[in-house]
Design a protein around this motif. Structure first.
Motif, mmCIF file in Angstrom:
data_model
loop_
_atom_site.group_PDB
_atom_site.id
_atom_site.type_symbol
_atom_site.label_atom_id
_atom_site.label_comp_id
_atom_site.label_asym_id
_atom_site.label_seq_id
_atom_site.Cartn_x
_atom_site.Cartn_y
_atom_site.Cartn_z
ATOM 1 N N PRO A 206 0.857 -1.210 -0.034
ATOM 2 C CA PRO A 206 0.148 -0.047 -0.219
ATOM 3 C C PRO A 206 0.864 1.411 -0.002
ATOM 4 N N LEU A 207 0.310 2.286 -0.434
ATOM 5 C CA LEU A 207 1.001 3.693 -0.363
ATOM 6 C C LEU A 207 1.420 3.932 1.109
ATOM 7 N N VAL A 208 2.356 4.902 1.333
ATOM 8 C CA VAL A 208 2.590 4.991 2.861
ATOM 9 C C VAL A 208 2.341 6.653 2.706
ATOM 10 N N ALA A 209 2.428 7.316 3.848
ATOM 11 C CA ALA A 209 2.382 8.931 4.140
ATOM 12 C C ALA A 209 3.264 9.375 3.214
ATOM 13 N N GLU A 210 4.735 9.081 3.259
ATOM 14 C CA GLU A 210 5.896 9.546 2.594
ATOM 15 C C GLU A 210 5.665 9.547 0.995
ATOM 16 N N ASP A 211 5.031 8.842 0.274
ATOM 17 C CA ASP A 211 4.754 8.590 -0.909
ATOM 18 C C ASP A 211 3.643 10.031 -1.180
ATOM 19 N N ILE A 212 2.740 10.148 -0.548
ATOM 20 C CA ILE A 212 1.697 11.358 -0.748
ATOM 21 C C ILE A 212 2.453 12.761 -0.408
ATOM 22 N N ALA A 213 3.268 12.735 0.544
ATOM 23 C CA ALA A 213 4.154 13.934 0.863
ATOM 24 C C ALA A 213 5.114 14.306 -0.253
ATOM 25 N N ASP A 214 5.673 13.286 -0.722
ATOM 26 C CA ASP A 214 6.520 13.532 -1.890
ATOM 27 C C ASP A 214 5.878 14.129 -3.001
ATOM 28 N N ALA A 215 4.727 13.593 -3.454
ATOM 29 C CA ALA A 215 3.715 14.305 -4.497
ATOM 30 C C ALA A 215 3.537 15.566 -4.202
ATOM 31 N N ILE A 216 2.861 15.984 -2.980
ATOM 32 C CA ILE A 216 2.703 17.265 -2.578
ATOM 33 C C ILE A 216 3.704 18.328 -2.661
ATOM 34 N N VAL A 217 4.905 17.869 -2.307
ATOM 35 C CA VAL A 217 6.060 18.825 -2.465
ATOM 36 C C VAL A 217 6.485 19.157 -3.895
ATOM 37 N N TRP A 218 6.230 17.872 -4.659
ATOM 38 C CA TRP A 218 6.737 17.993 -6.024
ATOM 39 C C TRP A 218 5.935 19.042 -6.756
ATOM 40 N N THR A 219 4.208 18.985 -6.710
ATOM 41 C CA THR A 219 3.304 19.802 -7.195
ATOM 42 C C THR A 219 3.745 21.333 -6.679
ATOM 43 N N LEU A 220 4.180 21.540 -5.568
ATOM 44 C CA LEU A 220 4.597 22.825 -4.912
ATOM 45 C C LEU A 220 5.919 23.161 -5.456
ATOM 46 N N THR A 221 6.610 22.542 -6.055
ATOM 47 C CA THR A 221 7.959 23.087 -6.529
ATOM 48 C C THR A 221 7.965 23.330 -8.166
ATOM 49 N N ARG A 222 6.847 22.976 -8.903
ATOM 50 C CA ARG A 222 6.802 23.166 -10.162
ATOM 51 C C ARG A 222 6.863 24.450 -10.360
ATOM 52 N N PRO A 223 7.402 24.988 -11.639
ATOM 53 C CA PRO A 223 7.524 26.379 -12.173
ATOM 54 C C PRO A 223 6.173 26.979 -11.784
ATOM 55 N N SER A 224 6.218 28.333 -11.683
ATOM 56 C CA SER A 224 4.875 29.012 -11.314
ATOM 57 C C SER A 224 3.993 29.055 -12.337
ATOM 58 N N HIS A 225 4.233 28.761 -13.491
ATOM 59 C CA HIS A 225 3.170 28.684 -14.542
ATOM 60 C C HIS A 225 2.500 27.408 -14.777
ATOM 61 N N VAL A 226 2.915 26.499 -13.832
ATOM 62 C CA VAL A 226 2.496 24.933 -14.036
ATOM 63 C C VAL A 226 1.509 24.709 -12.930
ATOM 64 N N ASN A 227 0.495 24.540 -13.233
ATOM 65 C CA ASN A 227 -0.563 24.085 -12.178
ATOM 66 C C ASN A 227 -0.977 22.532 -12.091
ATOM 67 N N ILE A 228 -0.738 21.792 -11.221
ATOM 68 C CA ILE A 228 -1.382 20.352 -11.319
ATOM 69 C C ILE A 228 -2.754 20.397 -10.635
ATOM 70 N N ASP A 229 -3.722 20.277 -11.632
ATOM 71 C CA ASP A 229 -5.241 20.345 -11.262
ATOM 72 C C ASP A 229 -5.328 19.336 -10.268
ATOM 73 N N SER A 230 -5.035 18.043 -10.749
ATOM 74 C CA SER A 230 -5.484 16.952 -9.897
ATOM 75 C C SER A 230 -4.716 15.695 -10.209
ATOM 76 N N MET A 231 -4.274 15.053 -9.317
ATOM 77 C CA MET A 231 -3.495 13.944 -9.422
ATOM 78 C C MET A 231 -4.136 12.735 -8.255
ATOM 79 N N ILE A 232 -4.549 11.501 -9.155
ATOM 80 C CA ILE A 232 -4.799 10.665 -8.187
ATOM 81 C C ILE A 232 -3.731 9.460 -8.283
ATOM 82 N N MET A 233 -3.626 8.925 -6.894
ATOM 83 C CA MET A 233 -2.664 8.177 -6.636
ATOM 84 C C MET A 233 -3.002 6.821 -6.142
ATOM 85 N N ARG A 234 -2.623 5.805 -6.565
ATOM 86 C CA ARG A 234 -3.074 4.397 -5.834
ATOM 87 C C ARG A 234 -1.792 3.470 -5.951
#
Length: 248
Positions: A206-234
């Motif tokens: 199963p996923l663990v909390a660190e997997d989701i945290a990694d994705a969160i931080v990745w979205t926040l660190t994209r260039p400012s003109h890039v928006n990750i509207d929605s990411m489904i993770m399983r």
């Protein structure tokens, strides 16, 4: 003048919230951790160097006071709306109204109140709002009606905000995790460790909390003109909310 970015993470005392605080701090962010349980926040602050405020984020007055304290120390670049959770597995026909109200307060109202508190500054200078929803926000399953309804509502807050704020310097990001094995989510939902363990029984990874945290931080660190509207993770072992490969 410092270029350090500053984030507020809700539901930060455990699970995905805690992991997100740790990941952001490791990358040099200033982080304010928000949750109800101060004793856990103290430990997290000592271990990571984050700051914290203990508050019930479904209480409008407490959210207002917390935001005032946080903004008095400077602007906020990102808000991670992680606080939430599920209560029980009631069928719709046998729904416990108190549980359903509780889930709405924890997931929907908390996200609304916190987002509203930090939006004015973000609209002026830019910022990111992250909503931790769930695959439950995109589908449903038997026994999940109350949680599914709450997470659908939270997702619609994000989708509506993205339209209402188009052209303004605010990114609206949704992360929708599937099966994530954390210490408390299933325990709080089902009420016993035995029942919680069965949720993940036979699932290879199963996923663990660190997997989701990694994705969160990745979205926040994209260039400012890039928006990750929605990411489904399983996890690979999970195809839908109910179709899961389990070892016998």
């Amino acid at each position: 003048m410092t270029n350090t970015r500053r984030a507020v993470v809700t539901g930060a005392s455990t699970g995905i919230g805690e992991a997100t605080v740790r990941r952001l701090r490791a990358q040099g962010w200033d982080v304010v951790a928000l949750a109800r349980r101060e004793e856990r926040l103290v430990v997290l602050a000592n271990e990571t160097g984050c700051t914290y405020i203990a508050a019930d984020l479904s209480d409008e007055a407490q959210v207002t006071r917390a935001a005032e304290r946080i903004l008095a120390d400077g602007p906020v670049d990102a808000l991670v709306n992680n606080a939430g959770g599920a209560l029980g597995v009631d069928s719709v026909a046998e729904a416990d109204p108190q549980r359903w109200r509780g889930m709405y307060e924890r997931n929907v109202m908390t996200a609304l109140l916190c987002s509203r508190a930090f939006l004015p500054g973000m609209r002026e200078r830019g910022g990111d709002l992250v909503f931790l929803t769930s695959t439950a926000a995109h589908d449903t399953y038997p026994g999940g009606g109350g949680y599914v309804a709450a997470k659908h509502a939270e997702r619609i807050i994000a989708n509506t905000l993205r339209q209402e704020l188009v052209g303004e310097p605010v990114r609206i990001i949704e992360i929708a995790p599937g099966m994530v094995k954390t210490p408390e989510f299933s325990l709080n939902r089902l009420g016993s460790q035995e029942a919680a363990d069965k949720v993940y029984e036979g699932v290879a990874e199963p996923l663990v909390a660190e997997d989701i945290a990694d994705a969160i931080v990745w979205t926040l660190t994209r260039p400012s003109h890039v928006n990750i509207d929605s990411m489904i993770m399983r996890p690979v072992a999970q195809a839908t909310n109910t179709v899961v490969a389990r070892r016998k």
